[in-house]
Design a protein around this motif. Structure first.
Motif, mmCIF file in Angstrom:
data_model
loop_
_atom_site.group_PDB
_atom_site.id
_atom_site.type_symbol
_atom_site.label_atom_id
_atom_site.label_comp_id
_atom_site.label_asym_id
_atom_site.label_seq_id
_atom_site.Cartn_x
_atom_site.Cartn_y
_atom_site.Cartn_z
ATOM 1 N N LEU A 1 0.824 -1.210 0.000
ATOM 2 C CA LEU A 1 0.000 0.000 0.000
ATOM 3 C C LEU A 1 0.858 1.261 0.000
ATOM 4 O O LEU A 1 0.663 2.173 -0.816
ATOM 5 C CB LEU A 1 -0.926 -0.003 1.218
ATOM 6 N N PHE A 2 1.826 1.321 0.913
ATOM 7 C CA PHE A 2 2.598 2.556 1.065
ATOM 8 C C PHE A 2 3.747 2.647 0.060
ATOM 9 O O PHE A 2 4.218 3.752 -0.245
ATOM 10 C CB PHE A 2 3.091 2.686 2.494
ATOM 11 N N SER A 3 4.177 1.518 -0.508
ATOM 12 C CA SER A 3 5.162 1.575 -1.593
ATOM 13 C C SER A 3 4.542 2.191 -2.839
ATOM 14 O O SER A 3 5.139 3.058 -3.491
ATOM 15 C CB SER A 3 5.694 0.176 -1.907
ATOM 16 N N SER A 4 3.351 1.738 -3.171
ATOM 17 C CA SER A 4 2.665 2.309 -4.338
ATOM 18 C C SER A 4 2.338 3.776 -4.104
ATOM 19 O O SER A 4 2.458 4.617 -5.009
ATOM 20 C CB SER A 4 1.390 1.512 -4.640
ATOM 21 N N LEU A 5 1.932 4.108 -2.875
ATOM 22 C CA LEU A 5 1.613 5.499 -2.552
ATOM 23 C C LEU A 5 2.867 6.380 -2.623
ATOM 24 O O LEU A 5 2.823 7.517 -3.119
ATOM 25 C CB LEU A 5 0.993 5.571 -1.160
ATOM 26 N N ALA A 6 3.991 5.854 -2.145
ATOM 27 C CA ALA A 6 5.237 6.630 -2.167
ATOM 28 C C ALA A 6 5.695 6.905 -3.594
ATOM 29 O O ALA A 6 6.132 8.024 -3.918
ATOM 30 C CB ALA A 6 6.331 5.879 -1.393
ATOM 31 N N LEU A 7 5.590 5.913 -4.465
ATOM 32 C CA LEU A 7 5.982 6.121 -5.853
ATOM 33 C C LEU A 7 5.068 7.137 -6.532
ATOM 34 O O LEU A 7 5.532 8.014 -7.275
ATOM 35 C CB LEU A 7 5.951 4.791 -6.610
ATOM 36 N N ALA A 8 3.769 7.023 -6.260
ATOM 37 C CA ALA A 8 2.823 7.982 -6.838
ATOM 38 C C ALA A 8 3.098 9.394 -6.335
ATOM 39 O O ALA A 8 3.049 10.366 -7.100
ATOM 40 C CB ALA A 8 1.393 7.559 -6.513
ATOM 41 N N ALA A 9 3.397 9.535 -5.046
ATOM 42 C CA ALA A 9 3.699 10.847 -4.481
ATOM 43 C C ALA A 9 4.979 11.429 -5.075
ATOM 44 O O ALA A 9 5.074 12.642 -5.328
ATOM 45 C CB ALA A 9 3.808 10.747 -2.964
ATOM 46 N N ALA A 10 5.985 10.575 -5.302
ATOM 47 C CA ALA A 10 7.229 11.049 -5.913
ATOM 48 C C ALA A 10 6.978 11.551 -7.333
ATOM 49 O O ALA A 10 7.519 12.585 -7.748
ATOM 50 C CB ALA A 10 8.262 9.917 -5.919
ATOM 51 N N LEU A 11 6.157 10.832 -8.076
ATOM 52 C CA LEU A 11 5.816 11.283 -9.430
ATOM 53 C C LEU A 11 5.063 12.601 -9.390
ATOM 54 O O LEU A 11 5.302 13.490 -10.219
ATOM 55 C CB LEU A 11 4.985 10.219 -10.138
ATOM 56 N N LEU A 12 4.144 12.739 -8.435
ATOM 57 C CA LEU A 12 3.402 13.995 -8.321
ATOM 58 C C LEU A 12 4.351 15.150 -8.003
ATOM 59 O O LEU A 12 4.211 16.247 -8.560
ATOM 60 C CB LEU A 12 2.338 13.871 -7.229
ATOM 61 N N TRP A 13 5.321 14.933 -7.117
ATOM 62 C CA TRP A 13 6.280 15.986 -6.767
ATOM 63 C C TRP A 13 7.084 16.403 -7.994
ATOM 64 O O TRP A 13 7.359 17.600 -8.193
ATOM 65 C CB TRP A 13 7.201 15.475 -5.665
ATOM 66 N N LEU A 14 7.449 15.424 -8.836
ATOM 67 C CA LEU A 14 8.198 15.743 -10.046
ATOM 68 C C LEU A 14 7.348 16.490 -11.073
ATOM 69 O O LEU A 14 7.853 17.334 -11.823
ATOM 70 C CB LEU A 14 8.752 14.457 -10.675
ATOM 71 N N LEU A 15 6.059 16.166 -11.099
ATOM 72 C CA LEU A 15 5.183 16.757 -12.117
ATOM 73 C C LEU A 15 4.494 18.041 -11.656
ATOM 74 O O LEU A 15 3.835 18.703 -12.479
ATOM 75 C CB LEU A 15 4.099 15.739 -12.516
ATOM 76 N N LEU A 16 4.633 18.392 -10.379
ATOM 77 C CA LEU A 16 3.937 19.585 -9.876
ATOM 78 C C LEU A 16 4.210 20.854 -10.679
ATOM 79 O O LEU A 16 3.303 21.640 -10.944
ATOM 80 C CB LEU A 16 4.312 19.816 -8.409
ATOM 81 N N PRO A 17 5.464 21.094 -11.107
ATOM 82 C CA PRO A 17 5.702 22.335 -11.873
ATOM 83 C C PRO A 17 4.947 22.386 -13.200
ATOM 84 O O PRO A 17 4.745 23.478 -13.758
ATOM 85 C CB PRO A 17 7.228 22.326 -12.114
ATOM 86 N N PHE A 18 4.536 21.225 -13.703
ATOM 87 C CA PHE A 18 3.872 21.196 -15.002
ATOM 88 C C PHE A 18 2.354 21.155 -14.885
ATOM 89 O O PHE A 18 1.649 21.193 -15.898
ATOM 90 C CB PHE A 18 4.336 19.968 -15.805
ATOM 91 N N LEU A 19 1.824 21.018 -13.662
ATOM 92 C CA LEU A 19 0.396 20.948 -13.469
ATOM 93 C C LEU A 19 -0.163 22.343 -13.200
ATOM 94 O O LEU A 19 0.490 23.191 -12.599
ATOM 95 C CB LEU A 19 0.064 20.031 -12.287
ATOM 96 N N SER A 20 -1.400 22.521 -13.652
ATOM 97 C CA SER A 20 -2.042 23.826 -13.435
ATOM 98 C C SER A 20 -3.458 23.633 -12.948
ATOM 99 O O SER A 20 -4.009 22.556 -13.063
ATOM 100 C CB SER A 20 -2.039 24.633 -14.726
#
Length: 439
Positions: free
Chosen positions: A420-439
């Motif tokens: 559960l938390f491994s999948s959540l951690a990977l998803a959160a890391a991707l979100l952190w990387l993509l935050l500058p491109f989201l609006s």
């Protein structure tokens, strides 16, 4: 087409239609010719029509339309109907079926269609031939494989999709935070469709995938309930521990899958921003579930083969659809949407995350749907929606981890929580990387 125009000039379209009708009649006639000797009496004279008759019927339909004589197509259809009726009365004692007679009339109409639209007439002929040749398989499916409750649920799903859904209003409802009744009904159909898909997959694949596929299917309704059931079974039957763990982990993959599909259904544009995170969650949880299922088959083949059929039977009992659960989830979605919308308007983003986390403790589906509704209405942007979805899944992961510990014990909870938390951690890391491109 250029060669036809050179050869036939202005009649090139009619020539193509006649050739399509000829090929269609030959294709259907070949199937009926081969079927002649497979009747109840075992004689080739049992069927009234074969290769030549069906070919002539298709050509007659094409010519009736091509000659452009008013009423000729209708007269031809009446003549084919009369001839088919006469043939039926002659052979009804030996073969009471109407398949060949109805196919003859359909072939005539396909011939007409081939002149009007050859690209539609030819596929229609192929479809009719496939339907005729699948007689034995369809008969076996209808009489031996399809159960009464499955037929009932299939008809219910079709009625909801084809009758109820088009009648639902498409205007945004202010008291529902801008969501639409049509979208909520579509969401309920999505839940039912996912249930049906998992059920069919379980029946087709059989007991080989057993508990893992059952966990995936059940997780589309409630991952928490699935983890509780798998944990209880793992505690009661230790030889099935790995198989039950696979089912519990696959239910968490279903959570990511369902969240992605719900966002696509309710807020397609904003949902594109979440797909990388959803894909990462599905990959981690689904991959772990498959590895656990493979390990369970390798180490406990005998026990798993005994347990999986029981799982398949349990899933089959009562039919593939659980309408009550889907309707309750849809109702919960509407209530949570109002609560989350109110919290966002009253307290801003902090209130939004608080409401999402609180409702996510009970169920991850409801806050996801409410966030999608707010994004579609323009009240929040894609960045806030993605953060809210991850907050809801994180909150629900705490509940599922505690459920796994109470139901299956510490070892079972360790496996489930790790995924559960491994999948959540990977998803959160991707979100952190993509935050500058989201609006």
């Amino acid at each position: 087409m250029n060669l036809l125009e050179q050869a036939f000039g202005a009649q090139a379209g009619l020539a193509m239609g006649l050739m399509a009708a000829l090929g269609s009649g030959l294709l259907i006639g070949l199937e009926r010719e081969r079927h002649k000797g497979r009747g109840h009496a075992g004689t080739r004279a049992q069927e009234p029509a074969g290769l030549r008759t069906f070919t002539i019927a298709a050509l007659a339909g094409a010519l009736a339309h091509g000659l452009a004589v008013p009423g000729l197509v209708a007269v031809g259809a009446l003549a084919i109907t009369v001839l088919a009726a006469m043939a039926y009365f002659r052979s009804s004692e030996r073969d009471p079926g109407l398949t060949t007679e109805m196919a003859l009339l359909a072939t005539y109409l396909i011939g007409v269609l081939c002149v009007q639209a050859p690209l539609l007439g030819a596929p229609a002929a192929v479809t009719l031939t496939a339907l005729l040749s699948a007689r034995t398989a369809l008969h076996r499916f209808a009489t031996r494989m399809l159960r009464e409750d499955e037929l009932h649920d299939g008809l219910l799903l079709a009625a909801l999709a084809l009758v109820v859904l088009p009648l639902m209003p498409t205007e945004p409802l202010p008291w529902l935070a801008g969501m639409k009744a049509h979208s909520l009904m579509g969401l309920m159909l999505l839940l039912l469709g996912l249930q049906a898909f998992g059920y069919v997959a379980l029946r087709l694949l059989g007991a080989q995938t057993g508990l893992a596929l059952s966990g995936l299917m059940s997780g589309l309704v409630s991952s928490t309930a699935t983890i509780a059931a798998m944990g209880q079974r793992a505690r009661a039957e230790p030889p099935l521990f790995l198989a039950c763990a696979a089912g519990a982990v696959m239910s968490s993959a279903a959570t990511w899958l369902q969240a992605s599909l719900m966002l696509l259904a309710l807020a397609p544009e904003a949902a594109m921003s979440f797909l990388p995170m959803g894909g990462a969650g599905i990959a981690v949880a689904g991959g772990a579930g498959l590895l656990l299922a493979r390990q369970a088959r390798l180490t406990q083949k005998a026990q798993a083969s005994d347990a999986a059929p029981a799982t398949a039977k349990a899933v089959q009992r009562g039919g593939p659809l659980r309408l009550k659960e889907a309707a309750l989830i849809a109702l919960l979605l509407s209530v949570v949407t109002v609560v989350v919308s109110w919290a966002e308007q009253r307290f801003g983003s902090s209130g939004l995350f608080g409401a999402v986390a609180l409702t996510g403790l009970a169920d991850a589906h409801a806050p996801v749907a409410s966030l999608a509704g707010l994004a579609h209405a323009g009240q929040i942007d894609a960045r806030l929606m993605c953060q809210g979805v991850l907050a809801a899944i994180a909150s629900n992961s705490l509940t599922r981890s505690l459920t796994a510990w109470l139901a299956g014990g510490p070892r079972f909870a360790l496996i489930v929580a790790s995924v559960l938390f491994s999948s959540l951690a990977l998803a959160a890391a991707l979100l952190w990387l993509l935050l500058p491109f989201l609006s």
